[in-house]
Write an enzyme that holds these catalytic residues in place. Structure first.
Site, short mmCIF file in Angstrom:
data_model
loop_
_atom_site.label_atom_id
_atom_site.label_comp_id
_atom_site.label_asym_id
_atom_site.label_seq_id
_atom_site.Cartn_x
_atom_site.Cartn_y
_atom_site.Cartn_z
N GLU A 1 69.36 67.46 77.32
CA GLU A 1 70.81 67.44 77.31
C GLU A 1 71.38 68.49 78.25
O GLU A 1 70.83 69.58 78.40
CB GLU A 1 71.31 67.68 75.89
N CYS B 1 75.98 73.88 81.53
CA CYS B 1 74.95 74.49 80.69
C CYS B 1 73.69 73.62 80.83
O CYS B 1 73.68 72.47 80.40
CB CYS B 1 75.47 74.51 79.25
N CYS C 1 62.19 73.66 72.25
CA CYS C 1 61.91 75.08 72.42
C CYS C 1 60.84 75.47 71.41
O CYS C 1 60.86 74.99 70.27
CB CYS C 1 63.18 75.91 72.18
N CYS D 1 64.12 79.93 66.51
CA CYS D 1 65.14 80.83 65.96
C CYS D 1 65.80 80.08 64.80
O CYS D 1 66.05 78.88 64.90
CB CYS D 1 66.18 81.19 67.02
N CYS E 1 69.01 77.85 65.11
CA CYS E 1 69.15 77.01 66.30
C CYS E 1 68.53 75.63 66.09
O CYS E 1 67.37 75.50 65.71
CB CYS E 1 68.50 77.71 67.49
N CYS F 1 76.87 75.58 71.41
CA CYS F 1 75.66 76.41 71.47
C CYS F 1 74.76 76.14 70.29
O CYS F 1 75.21 76.17 69.14
CB CYS F 1 76.01 77.89 71.36
#
Ligand code: SAH
Ligand code: SF4
Length: 365
Positions: free
Chosen positions: A98, A111, A118, A122, A125, A346
């Protein structure tokens, strides 16, 4: 001889030159050809070699035998009520990434993602919950900008362009894909193509300490550190890479970052989690921790995702926290939440990478 075409997007100028020489299309002293091609690619954004009209038809035919100029497929485009746009891009192996465009009054920020998913998990996230992870190639990173510019009709790359800034804040930890991200930045900032100065490019990292200084010395973009906690106990829990690179080492790397030594500011990102890291004692600890570093603190209201384990701090608490930091002499803007209605804010990015084959298991990094 097999004739597999090389995708020209993502190659460096030197690589393009070598390929042209190797294919007998130019002599070693004909660098102007590379310059010409580069300008068509990255200033004009052509999508076909036929459109490189200052190059003879004959040479264009030859170029087409050697190079392709294809972007990955656009799977989906979503528009938020606030003008944010999100593109879901399908890579050649079927994986999805994305890319998000955030227009503001005086700038437009793209962005970009550096990995599919990932590995870092975290806790707040969404990307970290994605099963399948792999690094993106330079071609795949640069193509995100190409597609965004195509969709926004943002060519040529002149002064009035819509995309004026790039942030590596999409999916993935960019310093875990160091070489491809570095090469992408070199392409983005090349003065004869896309021309985005490294002052307009921000690398955001969760704190991969050894690569932070290397990045500063070799590339030196604006640096954003995803701090989120001011003591190791809490940071170990919410940003687990902290167990490997604890706060003291991370902060020292920030002090040593070349930009910071030149009195240019580092951005610290701090996600506001209700009852977890948002007290005034936390604000005081933050100020103490970064003392002496030229810095700006970006407060990010937590963006929820399905079954996320946290709540966002109240507006009132975010304001108190921000005022405290501001009174201590640091700029502390609250990042406006953008594109939440299309899950583009985010930490909300997550593509459904299905088909988890054994050979494509999470990268062991
Ligand atoms: N992996 C890199 C860059 C991508 S994340 C990094 O972690 O820095 C971009 C920013 O969004 C980071 O500061 C990240 O911590 C933050 N973020 C992640 N999830 C979030 C969420 N749910 N709400 C708000 N910010 C989040
Ligand atoms: Fe990865 Fe950044 Fe999300 Fe952490 S915040 S899981 S490092 S993308």
């Amino acid at each position: 001889m097999t004739n597999i075409k090389t995708n020209i997007i993502g190659l460096s100028r030197d690589e393009i030159k070598s390929k042209l020489i190797e294919s007998d299309l130019i002599k070693s002293d004909e660098s102007f050809r590379v310059k010409q091609i580069w300008h068509w690619l990255y200033f004009h954004g052509v999508t076909s070699i036929d459109d490189m009209t200052s190059i003879s038809a004959q040479l264009r035919e030859e170029l087409k035998k050697v190079f392709s100029l294809q972007r990955p497929n656009l799977d989906k485009e979503q528009h938020s009520v606030d003008g944010t746009k999100k593109w879901l891009i399908k890579l050649s192996d079927g994986n999805l990434v994305e890319t998000v465009y955030i227009p503001e009054d005086n700038r437009g920020t793209l962005c970009v993602s550096s990995q599919v998913g990932c590995t870092l998990n975290c806790k707040f996230c969404h990307t970290g919950t994605q099963k399948l992870v792999r690094n993106l190639t330079t071609e795949e990173i640069v193509s995100q900008l190409m597609i965004a510019r195509d969709q926004l009709k943002d060519w040529p790359a002149n002064e009035n362009r819509k995309i004026s800034n790039i942030v590596f804040m999409g999916m993935g930890e960019p310093l875990y894909n160091y070489d491809a991200v570095k090469k992408s930045v070199q392409i983005f900032s090349d003065p004869e193509g896309i021309k985005l100065s490294t002052k307009r490019i921000t690398l955001s990292t969760s704190g991969i300490v050894p690569q932070i200084l290397e990045w500063g010395n070799e590339v030196d973009t604006v640096l954003a550190i995803s701090l989120h906690a001011t003591n190791d106990d809490l940071r170990n829990e919410i940003v687990p890479i902290n167990k490997k690179y604890p706060l003291q080492k991370l902060i020292q790397a920030c002090r040593d970052y070349p930009r910071s030594r030149n009195s240019r500011r580092i951005t610290f990102e701090y996600v506001m989690l209700k009852g977890v890291n948002d007290s005034l004692a936390d604000a005081q600890a933050l100020v103490d921790l970064i003392e002496g570093i030229p810095a700006k603190i970006n407060l990010i209201p937590f963006n929820p995702w399905p079954n996320s384990p946290y709540e966002c701090s109240s507006n009132n608490q975010i304001k108190k926290f921000g005022d405290f930091i501001n009174d201590a002499g640091y700029s502390s803007p609250v990042r406006k939440t953008r594109g939440q209605d299309i899950m583009a804010a985010c930490g909300q990015l997550k593509s459904d990478s299905i088909k988890v084959k054994k050979s494509l298991r999470r990268l062991e990094i």
